[in-house]
Design a protein around this motif. Structure first.
Motif, mmCIF file in Angstrom:
data_model
loop_
_atom_site.group_PDB
_atom_site.id
_atom_site.type_symbol
_atom_site.label_atom_id
_atom_site.label_comp_id
_atom_site.label_asym_id
_atom_site.label_seq_id
_atom_site.Cartn_x
_atom_site.Cartn_y
_atom_site.Cartn_z
ATOM 1 N N LYS A 1 42.884 48.901 41.436
ATOM 2 C CA LYS A 1 42.700 47.925 42.503
ATOM 3 C C LYS A 1 42.332 48.590 43.824
ATOM 4 C CE LYS A 1 45.346 44.306 44.916
ATOM 5 N NZ LYS A 1 45.726 45.018 46.148
ATOM 6 N N GLU A 2 42.991 49.710 44.143
ATOM 7 C CA GLU A 2 42.748 50.376 45.421
ATOM 8 C C GLU A 2 41.300 50.833 45.552
ATOM 9 O OE1 GLU A 2 43.834 52.039 49.198
ATOM 10 O OE2 GLU A 2 44.710 50.521 47.876
ATOM 11 N N SER A 3 40.714 51.328 44.466
ATOM 12 C CA SER A 3 39.325 51.794 44.548
ATOM 13 C C SER A 3 38.363 50.624 44.727
ATOM 14 C CB SER A 3 38.949 52.608 43.305
ATOM 15 O OG SER A 3 38.813 51.780 42.160
ATOM 16 N N GLY B 1 40.822 44.119 44.014
ATOM 17 C CA GLY B 1 40.756 44.884 45.262
ATOM 18 C C GLY B 1 39.578 44.468 46.120
ATOM 19 N N ALA B 2 38.440 44.216 45.479
ATOM 20 C CA ALA B 2 37.251 43.795 46.216
ATOM 21 C C ALA B 2 37.477 42.449 46.904
ATOM 22 C CB ALA B 2 36.053 43.708 45.272
ATOM 23 N N VAL B 3 38.102 41.519 46.199
ATOM 24 C CA VAL B 3 38.382 40.205 46.788
ATOM 25 C C VAL B 3 39.335 40.355 47.973
ATOM 26 C CG1 VAL B 3 39.476 37.974 46.362
ATOM 27 C CG2 VAL B 3 37.898 38.927 44.675
ATOM 28 N N GLN B 4 40.315 41.238 47.853
ATOM 29 C CA GLN B 4 41.227 41.488 48.976
ATOM 30 C C GLN B 4 40.463 41.971 50.203
ATOM 31 O OE1 GLN B 4 44.388 44.288 48.151
ATOM 32 N NE2 GLN B 4 44.958 44.468 50.305
ATOM 33 N N ALA B 5 39.510 42.886 50.004
ATOM 34 C CA ALA B 5 38.713 43.397 51.126
ATOM 35 C C ALA B 5 37.883 42.292 51.765
ATOM 36 C CB ALA B 5 37.814 44.531 50.641
ATOM 37 N N ILE B 6 37.346 41.414 50.936
ATOM 38 C CA ILE B 6 36.549 40.295 51.457
ATOM 39 C C ILE B 6 37.414 39.361 52.298
ATOM 40 C CG2 ILE B 6 35.297 38.205 50.762
ATOM 41 C CD1 ILE B 6 34.290 39.851 48.316
ATOM 42 N N TYR B 7 38.606 39.054 51.801
ATOM 43 C CA TYR B 7 39.513 38.181 52.545
ATOM 44 C C TYR B 7 39.931 38.817 53.874
ATOM 45 C CZ TYR B 7 40.114 35.134 48.443
ATOM 46 O OH TYR B 7 39.920 34.260 47.402
#
Length: 336
Positions: A219-221, A248-254
């Motif tokens: 997830k972190e990557s 993880g990508a969705v978290q960055a988008i949010y």
């Protein structure tokens, strides 16, 4: 406790007929009904352990996966175990934490338990213990990656074609800047999924090395690579080739307060619960986990019962693209 001889007498059939029924052979329907009725009436319970000793079999299958937290592998194992149970086999599950020396020890452990078959996930490097299994006549099924310099039955999905299809579909909707978070290139699935993406992007004249990021399936990557893509590149779509990296990508988008799909479209890999909980629901490449598990089970049983009839071929199963609300049609608006 009732005996098989008593079951045969109660059912009005021979001892051999009951034995064939218990071993899964197809009999006349009337005989099968009579035998099952006799078993239930007498409370007969087959002694699986004694049966295994008599046939020089343990009636167990060893399964080795990378980690017990791998939702993809454990989902397949669930369906595999159900299939094996129906065929009177139990399952011994081990993990090796991406450590080949630990994997070798786990495989030696399974040898010591005289398992009748072995299923290995994500192994690409031949290990000496595999030759021991082969010499002993123990069938091996490789899952998710072929084993280099070791020919054995292998069950895969169409990783290359899945990525190729994703790019083609996004391009049809007007996307040109399609970023990707691919898995590490020391693994078969990482290479195949990236190669499908690269070839499709080149064919369409959209290839840009700067919008390719490589993660490690965690997830972190996915989070860190998505942050870089969103900050450095004006991508209109993001394709993540692994379930955990997608989260993880969705978290960055949010965190950037972007809206899916208005600001960026998202396609992930694997259809598990969080893909349905997230809003909007994510479009994902769906792997046929039930079919994979049952295919592995069927291959194993065939190779155990009829080893000379089953070739060590590669079976490539088809993924499907589950199209939902996370994609924007740049030509027409939103795609539902």
């Amino acid at each position: 406790m009732a005996t098989i001889r008593e079951v045969a007498k109660e059912a009005g059939v021979s001892l051999g007929t009951v034995s064939r029924y218990l071993n899964g052979h197809q009999l006349k329907e009337t005989n099968m009904k009579n035998i099952q009725a006799a078993i239930e009436k007498l409370g007969y319970e087959e002694n699986i352990i004694a049966k295994g000793l008599k046939n020089n079999k343990s009636l167990s299958i060893g399964v080795v996966i990378n980690t017990l937290t791998d939702v993809f592998a454990t989902s397949i194992v669930t369906y595999l175990e159900s299939y094996l149970e129906e065929n009177n086999y139990s399952l011994i599950l081990c993990d090796y934490q991406n450590d080949l020396s630990k994997l070798e020890k786990k495989l030696e452990f399974l040898r010591s338990r005289s398992v009748d078959g072995v299923v290995i996930f994500h192994l690409e490097e031949k290990l000496a213990v595999l030759d021991k299994f082969r010499q002993e006549g123990t069938p091996i099924i490789a899952v998710d990656a072929p084993i280099t310099n070791f020919q054995t039955a292998t069950v895969l999905v169409d990783n290359y074609q899945a990525s190729y299809n994703v790019v083609e579909r996004l391009a049809e909707l007007g996307h040109k800047k399609i970023g990707i978070i691919a898995g590490s290139q020391d693994r078969f699935i990482g290479r195949e999924r990236l190669n499908g993406y690269v070839d499709a992007m080149k064919k369409l004249g959209l290839y840009e090395p700067s919008i390719i990021k490589i993660g490690d399936y965690k997830k972190e990557s996915g989070y860190l690579n998505a942050k870089q893509l969103l900050a450095e590149e004006k991508i209109t779509a993001l394709y993540s080739t692994n379930y955990y990296m997608t989260l993880g990508a969705v978290q960055a988008i949010y965190e950037r307060q972007l809206i899916i799909p208005e600001d960026v479209s998202v396609i992930g890999f694997d259809h598990f619960e969080l893909s349905d909980i997230l809003q909007p629901k994510l479009t994902v490449v769906e792997q046929p986990v039930q079919q994979i598990g049952e295919t592995i089970g069927a291959l194993l049983i065939q190779k155990i019962k009829h080893p000379e009839q089953v070739e060590n071929s590669v079976m490539e199963l088809q993924t499907s693209l589950l199209w939902r609300d996370s994609i924007k049609n740049l030509k027409k608006g939103l795609v539902n």
